[in-house]
Scaffold this active site. Structure first.
Site, mmCIF file in Angstrom:
data_model
loop_
_atom_site.group_PDB
_atom_site.id
_atom_site.type_symbol
_atom_site.label_atom_id
_atom_site.label_comp_id
_atom_site.label_asym_id
_atom_site.label_seq_id
_atom_site.Cartn_x
_atom_site.Cartn_y
_atom_site.Cartn_z
ATOM 1 N N LYS A 61 0.871 -1.125 -0.083
ATOM 2 C CA LYS A 61 0.034 0.336 -0.347
ATOM 3 C C LYS A 61 0.782 1.421 0.231
ATOM 4 O O LYS A 61 1.915 1.040 0.316
ATOM 5 C CB LYS A 61 -0.613 0.477 0.923
ATOM 6 C CG LYS A 61 -1.907 0.904 1.832
ATOM 7 C CD LYS A 61 -2.388 1.174 2.744
ATOM 8 C CE LYS A 61 -3.769 1.557 2.965
ATOM 9 N NZ LYS A 61 -4.779 1.691 3.897
ATOM 10 N N SER A 113 -9.806 1.096 3.589
ATOM 11 C CA SER A 113 -8.712 1.841 2.079
ATOM 12 C C SER A 113 -7.501 0.818 1.167
ATOM 13 O O SER A 113 -7.160 1.563 0.825
ATOM 14 C CB SER A 113 -8.288 3.092 3.030
ATOM 15 O OG SER A 113 -7.302 2.908 3.628
ATOM 16 N N SER A 123 -9.687 -1.272 7.383
ATOM 17 C CA SER A 123 -9.123 -0.527 5.954
ATOM 18 C C SER A 123 -8.139 -2.061 5.731
ATOM 19 O O SER A 123 -7.808 -2.325 4.793
ATOM 20 C CB SER A 123 -7.952 0.127 6.167
ATOM 21 O OG SER A 123 -8.619 1.249 5.940
HETATM 22 N N1 GLN Z 1 -13.214 3.175 6.893
HETATM 23 C C1 GLN Z 1 -12.373 4.018 8.250
HETATM 24 C C2 GLN Z 1 -11.880 5.294 7.908
HETATM 25 O O1 GLN Z 1 -12.131 5.717 6.804
HETATM 26 C C3 GLN Z 1 -11.420 2.964 8.489
HETATM 27 C C4 GLN Z 1 -10.578 3.064 7.244
HETATM 28 C C5 GLN Z 1 -8.556 2.384 7.736
HETATM 29 O O2 GLN Z 1 -9.139 1.620 7.956
HETATM 30 N N2 GLN Z 1 -7.686 3.240 7.210
HETATM 31 O O3 GLN Z 1 -11.311 6.242 8.464
#
Ligand code: GLN
Length: 491
Positions: free
Chosen positions: A78, A153, A177
């Site tokens: 990532k 994400s 994420s």
């Molecule tokens: N959907 C969550 C957010 O937008 C989790 C994102 C993540 O785990 N990086 O914060």
């Protein structure tokens, strides 16, 4: 050996035994990226040094040196992980041209184990999102159906893994994420216990919640990746000195004596789609047949998990993202007469142009929650409730080894469907955010396929540092998985 399905063990033992060179493996994957990624948009950057790095692994083998546990296994990471000399963007315009001078600890550990890094993967901007639609580099697409999101994400990581544009990938999980995109793309995704994996060199979103972990094609691959990336790091004071088990050797699918908890608040949430409900029911029946016992457990504070998470995550993000000011590194707005600018305008224009809408929303929310007069009412209160949530989970784990639940309320949704409704997007995180608030390990195991042909994962959570139990139940689920033998349409 078919590299489109080969496990880490198969690849590394073939490379070590010189049946195939690390260079040939790398070339295979680079070619696959070249031909398939136009339709997926999983990669933001290809490592131009990948082939020469593969040659170094081959050279080590030729010299009779130990090439490492994952010799010649190609990974991609990532774009949150700093990679020396290789662009690292966090999916943001503000880091569009940022080239780190060092590797994140996790990247360094993979390299030491003989991994070849193929490149960097698409993601929501600064890991804020659940669909990979907030990326400056455009949305990544789900390889099972390119009209659908891959989840977020870490969408690029899950999509690349599902389409086998790498043999293994790395993601980060602040509120789901890793698990959520793993579920949407039909791959294994593990978020380790907070403190298991070093955060050094990983771009910070919300430091008390962030944790890195692997996305892989099999449970055994995930176990091997964890063995390599976990462990104490003197550069991250929050890493734990807990011993790192030999996860892959201790894998055991025998569930006799296992107690699996079903959270009342999750199972009766009413928000669950019929297809996800069905997948969970089939999983429970399959595990019962394998000897596991099920118990109902309860976390009454579940209803506050999403607001607590968004408050804490946004507050920490507003502080962490203050460093992107256009002075030291990253994007700087163009000014006709720089010396005549006020500092406020300099920062304001740089950050105004450099950050996307969702990131700005979080910065404003977080700044508000941390401001004097509101700090006690919001941030402090959320931290207090977080502590109570932890107590409730620790109580529940006195009665069960692992908690089984859905990962999300529904399978993947269409690109564009939810992006204009942030509340709907946030509420989708109901099953995953508590794991991070409490620091627990959690994972998604690919288990079922919806009628429209999209994968559905099952979430498992365990108490701190009990990843092995979670992996063992995951292995049993993998044996019963209805995704086995099916592959994404894009391939
Ligand atoms: N959907 C969550 C957010 O937008 C989790 C994102 C993540 O785990 N990086 O914060």
């Amino acid at each position: 050996m078919d590299l489109a399905t080969a496990t880490f063990k198969e690849i590394s033992s073939a490379v070590r035994g010189k049946q195939i060179s690390a260079l040939e493996v790398t070339k295979y994957f680079l070619q696959r990226i070249e031909s398939l990624d136009k339709r997926i948009n999983a990669y933001t950057t290809i490592n131009s040094a990948a082939e020469s790095e593969a040659k170094i692994v081959d050279q080590k083998i030729a010299n009779g040196e130990d090439p490492g546990l994952l010799a010649g296994v190609p990974f991609a990471a990532k774009d949150m992980f700093c990679t020396k000399g290789m662009r690292t963007t966090a999916g943001s315009k503000i880091l569009q041209n940022f080239i780190p001078p060092y590797d994140a600890t996790v990247i360094q550990k993979l390299r030491n184990a003989g991994v070849v890094i193929l490149g960097k993967l698409n993601q929501d901007e600064f890991a804020m999102g659940s669909s990979n639609e907030t990326s400056f580099f455009g949305p990544c697409r789900n390889p099972w159906n390119t009209d659908f999101v891959p989840g977020g994400s870490s969408g690029g990581s899950a999509a690349a893994q599902a389409a086998r544009l790498a043999a293994g990938t790395l993601g980060t999980d602040t509120g789901g994420s890793i698990r959520q995109p793993a579920s949407f793309c039909g791959v294994v995704g593990v978020k380790p216990t907070y403190g298991r994996v070093s955060r050094y060199g990983i771009i910070a979103y919300a430091s008390s919640l962030d944790q890195a972990g692997p996305l892989t094609s099999t449970i055994e691959d995930a176990a091997l990746a964890l063995e390599v990336i976990c462990g104490q790091d003197e550069r991250d004071m929050t890493t734990s000195d807990h011993q790192v088990p030999n996860f892959s050797q201790d894998l055991n699918e025998d569930l006799k004596g296992y107690r699996i908890g079903l959270l009342k608040e999750y199972m009766n949430s009413g928000a669950l789609s019929a297809e996800v409900q069905k997948a969970v029911d089939i999983a429970i029946t399959a595990l019962k047949a394998r000897g596991a016992q099920f118990v109902e457990v309860s976390i009454p504070l579940t209803e506050f998990a999403v607001p607590m998470y968004y408050l804490i995550a946004s507050s920490e993000a507003s502080s962490n993202l203050a460093r992107y000011d256009g002075v030291k590194y990253g994007f700087r707005a163009q000014f006709e007469n720089l010396s005549a600018m006020s500092l406020d305008d300099f920062y304001g224009q740089t950050r105004g142009q450099g950050f996307g809408k969702e990131v700005k929303r979080r910065i404003m929310l977080g700044t508000y929650c941390l401001s004097s007069g509101y700090y006690d009412a919001y941030y402090n209160k959320a931290c207090q409730v977080r502590r109570l949530l932890r107590d409730q989970f620790l109580d529940v784990f006195k009665n069960c080894d692992v908690i089984l639940s859905p990962v999300t309320t529904s399978p993947a949704f269409k690109i564009g469907d939810r992006v204009s409704d942030p509340m709907a997007m946030y509420l989708n995180d109901i099953f995953t955010v508590s794991t991070n608030l409490v620091g627990l390990p959690g994972m998604s195991v690919p288990f079922a396929v919806s009628e429209s042909g999209l994968p559905i994962g099952i979430q498992l959570q365990a108490v701190h540092f009990a990843e092995q139990k979670m992996l063992n139940v995951g292995l049993a689920l993998e044996k019963e998985s209805l995704v086995a033998g099916r592959s994404p349409h894009v391939i």
